[in-house]
Design an enzyme around this catalytic site. Structure first.
Site, PDB file in Angstrom:
ATOM      1  N   ALA A   1     -10.778  -7.374  41.029  1.00 26.42           N
ATOM      2  CA  ALA A   1      -9.814  -8.260  40.588  1.00 26.42           C
ATOM      3  C   ALA A   1     -10.544  -9.343  41.987  1.00 26.42           C
ATOM      4  O   ALA A   1     -10.261 -10.703  41.516  1.00 26.42           O
ATOM      5  CB  ALA A   1      -8.333  -7.747  40.267  1.00 26.42           C
ATOM      6  N   ALA A   2      -9.506  -9.381  43.175  1.00 27.24           N
ATOM      7  CA  ALA A   2      -8.634 -10.857  43.916  1.00 27.24           C
ATOM      8  C   ALA A   2     -10.772 -10.850  44.106  1.00 27.24           C
ATOM      9  O   ALA A   2     -10.837 -12.230  43.958  1.00 27.24           O
ATOM     10  CB  ALA A   2      -8.985 -10.652  44.961  1.00 27.24           C
TER      11      ALA A   2
ATOM     12  N   CYS B   1      -5.825  -1.399  35.570  1.00 25.54           N
ATOM     13  CA  CYS B   1      -4.147  -0.563  35.103  1.00 25.54           C
ATOM     14  C   CYS B   1      -4.788  -0.564  33.645  1.00 25.54           C
ATOM     15  O   CYS B   1      -3.449   0.392  33.491  1.00 25.54           O
ATOM     16  CB  CYS B   1      -3.983  -2.266  35.123  1.00 25.54           C
ATOM     17  SG  CYS B   1      -3.201  -2.990  36.121  1.00 25.54           S
TER      18      CYS B   1
ATOM     19  N   ALA C   1     -11.146  -2.428  34.971  1.00 24.02           N
ATOM     20  CA  ALA C   1      -9.593  -2.611  34.699  1.00 24.02           C
ATOM     21  C   ALA C   1      -8.869  -1.680  34.658  1.00 24.02           C
ATOM     22  O   ALA C   1      -8.253  -0.983  34.134  1.00 24.02           O
ATOM     23  CB  ALA C   1      -8.865  -3.082  32.758  1.00 24.02           C
TER      24      ALA C   1
ATOM     25  N   TYR D   1      14.859 -18.438  19.750  1.00 24.97           N
ATOM     26  CA  TYR D   1      15.976 -17.351  18.127  1.00 24.97           C
ATOM     27  C   TYR D   1      15.331 -17.331  17.033  1.00 24.97           C
ATOM     28  O   TYR D   1      14.636 -18.272  16.740  1.00 24.97           O
ATOM     29  CB  TYR D   1      16.949 -17.647  17.893  1.00 24.97           C
ATOM     30  CG  TYR D   1      17.918 -16.939  17.654  1.00 24.97           C
ATOM     31  CD1 TYR D   1      17.887 -15.864  17.383  1.00 24.97           C
ATOM     32  CD2 TYR D   1      18.364 -17.762  15.978  1.00 24.97           C
ATOM     33  CE1 TYR D   1      18.639 -14.815  15.969  1.00 24.97           C
ATOM     34  CE2 TYR D   1      19.114 -17.025  14.966  1.00 24.97           C
ATOM     35  CZ  TYR D   1      19.282 -15.292  14.951  1.00 24.97           C
ATOM     36  OH  TYR D   1      19.201 -15.059  13.868  1.00 24.97           O
TER      37      TYR D   1
ATOM     38  N   ASN E   1      -5.025 -11.753  41.725  1.00 28.53           N
ATOM     39  CA  ASN E   1      -5.813 -12.660  41.302  1.00 28.53           C
ATOM     40  C   ASN E   1      -4.940 -13.957  41.056  1.00 28.53           C
ATOM     41  O   ASN E   1      -5.835 -14.867  41.354  1.00 28.53           O
ATOM     42  CB  ASN E   1      -5.243 -12.681  39.437  1.00 28.53           C
ATOM     43  CG  ASN E   1      -6.520 -11.694  38.353  1.00 28.53           C
ATOM     44  OD1 ASN E   1      -7.923 -11.706  38.679  1.00 28.53           O
ATOM     45  ND2 ASN E   1      -6.475 -10.302  38.545  1.00 28.53           N
TER      46      ASN E   1
ATOM     47  N   ARG F   1     -16.463 -22.377  40.636  1.00 31.07           N
ATOM     48  CA  ARG F   1     -16.587 -23.790  39.716  1.00 31.07           C
ATOM     49  C   ARG F   1     -15.488 -25.137  40.444  1.00 31.07           C
ATOM     50  O   ARG F   1     -15.622 -25.702  39.983  1.00 31.07           O
ATOM     51  CB  ARG F   1     -14.684 -23.390  38.816  1.00 31.07           C
ATOM     52  CG  ARG F   1     -15.418 -22.001  37.817  1.00 31.07           C
ATOM     53  CD  ARG F   1     -14.518 -21.874  36.305  1.00 31.07           C
ATOM     54  NE  ARG F   1     -13.253 -21.107  37.028  1.00 31.07           N
ATOM     55  CZ  ARG F   1     -12.469 -20.282  37.176  1.00 31.07           C
ATOM     56  NH1 ARG F   1     -13.734 -19.248  36.964  1.00 31.07           N
ATOM     57  NH2 ARG F   1     -11.495 -20.075  37.304  1.00 31.07           N
TER      58      ARG F   1
END
Length: 542
Positions: free
Chosen positions: A10-11, A42, A40, A426, A304, A21
């Protein structure tokens, strides 16, 4: 600028992608011990339960795809074995060949993550002992279940991963027991009374929690046949270890990088104490946003967010990471979801706050809408400043909604008064006219301002209602052998009740008991108290 990133889940991948970028001129190389990157983690329990059907769905990116997408160079099965800050070099080992090479860097990012803790006990070399950290772990467990090898399983560990694995094993027809050394499941995530509620729901669904129990060994002839604990042995076909994780930082010995209990210490800019070396993810310590104290947050979300900020800092932005709130959500056995952010009541008291907390039971959407359910919400505030300190929530609905509102409120230092009349969305399929978060805030304010005198489920369990007469205030009589009081019939003094009588008002959720108290106060009753959460949360004594 030559940037070397150690770790490709992840990191690490977030740093590499975001940095390129920001500054395409950077030369970014990612070294990762595993054969996969950016998977993934998780989602692994949900592959076990066939909620995620294809194993390929667990892999967010392949090394080749990631390299083409970002411009980073990715070397898999390449393990960092030493860091040499004085030389600005990392020594790495190619796991396929055993060869060792050195990689130079201008900036180094350590994002080596963590590995499952495996206790030093007998029998862990037997077949059908599993951990749950990589796609291969989930693939192996699901294959064994689908092959019919596993009918009974013990999951060691009552945290997020342990309970998620237990839920998915049970969904596949495996009789599952969860053991944990702590007094309750989800220790330190929920206050004890909410953890106990979770345990009760687990038991109702046939997933047995055994807490206060240590794992002592495994027995079997070639494969798992019995799991040994400090209480008793249990017949089982599999053991899943979800006891916890340990940072992958042993290779940093002698590097001069400051650590605490194996985690790398960083400042608010994710820098270590050694020049040009940064760290993020499960291997690094961050800070708690509320207390300012060091906090370990081995979560994909933290990895992340920190990775993105770290990349910006490498590109010259100098952005501080404000820290974590201990936020988390999880899908639990029995169709129950849980969420939390901020300080639990236990943690807030330990930090010295003068705490006011309340447990509420509120509708999660319009009660007449198909699929409507309940939220059990525990809110904690500071009495002096009236700031919201923490929220815990249980329910079958979108607990993340309540949790994320609280994240925003706590991050901005909001008081309960500022949160009371917010313009929440609502419509019957989504919420109630007074949003469940706002509803709970209103109840907390009533307690803070003295408009509601109440007793918490914990106080009730401690015997603080002793000497009170229990009054059933539900819509219709629901407590056998208890006096029933119909709110709509109260129009003055109640026959047989003296105005100084000690009355514990109980209904299903707590709302009708509060309305009854409000009316009784008007007619001069001075010693009433409401049981928070009603019989939905607390099983009444006979």
């Amino acid at each position: 600028m030559k940037v070397l990133v150690l770790g490709g889940v992840a990191a690490g991948t977030k740093v590499a992608a975001k940095l390129l970028r920001e500054d395409r001129s950077c030369e970014v190389t990612v070294l990762t011990k595993g054969k996969d990157i950016s998977y993934a983690g998780c989602g692994l329990p949900y592959y076990v339960g066939d909620v995620i059907h294809e194993k390929g769905e667990l892999i967010v990116n392949t090394p080749e795809k990631f390299a083409k997408l970002t411009g980073a160079k990715v070397l898999t099965q390449t393990e960092a074995v030493a860091v040499k800050p004085s030389e600005h070099k990392v020594e790495a080992k190619y796991l396929r060949t055993g060869e060792v090479a050195e990689y130079a860097y201008d900036k180094l990012v350590i994002a080596t993550g963590a590995s499952p803790f495996v206790p030093p006990i007998q029998g862990l070399d037997l077949k059908n002992v599993f951990v749950m950290r990589t796609p291969d772990d989930a693939i192996g467990l699901r294959a064994a279940v689908e092959a019919g090898e596993i009918k009974r399983a013990v999951v060691a560990g009552g945290g997020f991963i342990g309970l998620e694995v237990a839920e998915n094993l049970a969904a596949k027809g495996v009789k599952t027991t969860v053991i944990d050394f702590a007094p309750h499941v989800l220790p330190n995530f929920l206050d004890p009374e909410l953890s106990e509620y979770v345990e009760n729901r687990m038991a109702e669904e046939g997933i047995m929690p055994m807490t206060g129990v240590s794992l002592e060994g495994v027995e079997g002839s070639g494969k798992v046949e019995k799991v040994l604990t400090s209480k008793r042995g249990m017949k089982a076909d599999a053991l899943v270890l979800a006891i916890g994780i340990r940072p992958n930082t042993a290779f940093l010995e002698g590097s001069g990088i400051e650590m605490f209990k194996g985690t790398i210490l960083t400042d608010q800019y994710l820098r270590t104490n050694v020049e040009d070396i940064y760290a993020a993810g499960d291997c690094a310590m961050v800070t708690n946003r509320q207390t300012g104290k060091p906090a370990w947050s081995p979560m994909g979300s933290t990895a992340n967010i920190a990775g993105r900020i770290l990349a910006g800092n490498l590109a010259g932005k100098e952005t501080a990471y404000p820290g974590v709130l201990g936020t988390g959500v999880a899908k639990l056995p029995g169709g129950l979801n849980t969420g939390r952010t901020g300080l639990t009541e236990t943690a807030a008291r330990a930090e010295g706050y003068d705490v006011v907390s309340v447990i509420t039971v509120v509708d999660d959407k319009a009660h007449y809408y198909p699929g409507a359910g309940l939220f059990i919400v525990k809110m904690t505030a500071d009495r002096a400043t009236r700031k919201l300190l923490g929220v815990q929530v249980l329910g079958k609905g979108a607990v993340d909604k309540v949790t994320d509102i609280a994240v925003t409120a706590i991050s901005l230092g909001a008081t309960v008064d500022q949160l009371a009349a917010m313009d929440f969305a609502y419509a019957p399929p989504f919420s109630t006219a007074i949003h469940p978060f706002a509803h709970s805030i209103n109840i907390l304010m009533n307690k803070l301002d003295g408009g509601m005198d109440s007793i918490t489920p914990v106080e009730y369990a401690e015997g603080k209602a002793e000497g009170y007469e229990v009054i059933d205030c539900a819509i219709s009589p629901s407590l056998p052998e208890k006096r029933y009081l119909d709110l709509t019939a109260i129009s003055g003094e109640v026959d047989g009740l003296s105005k100084d009588a000690k009355l514990l008002l109980v209904c299903t959720k707590g709302k009708r008991a509060y309305l009854t108290q409000n009316r009784l106060k008007y007619y001069g009753y001075t010693n009433t108290t409401v049981l928070e959460g009603g019989t939905t949360f607390t099983e009444m004594d006979e």
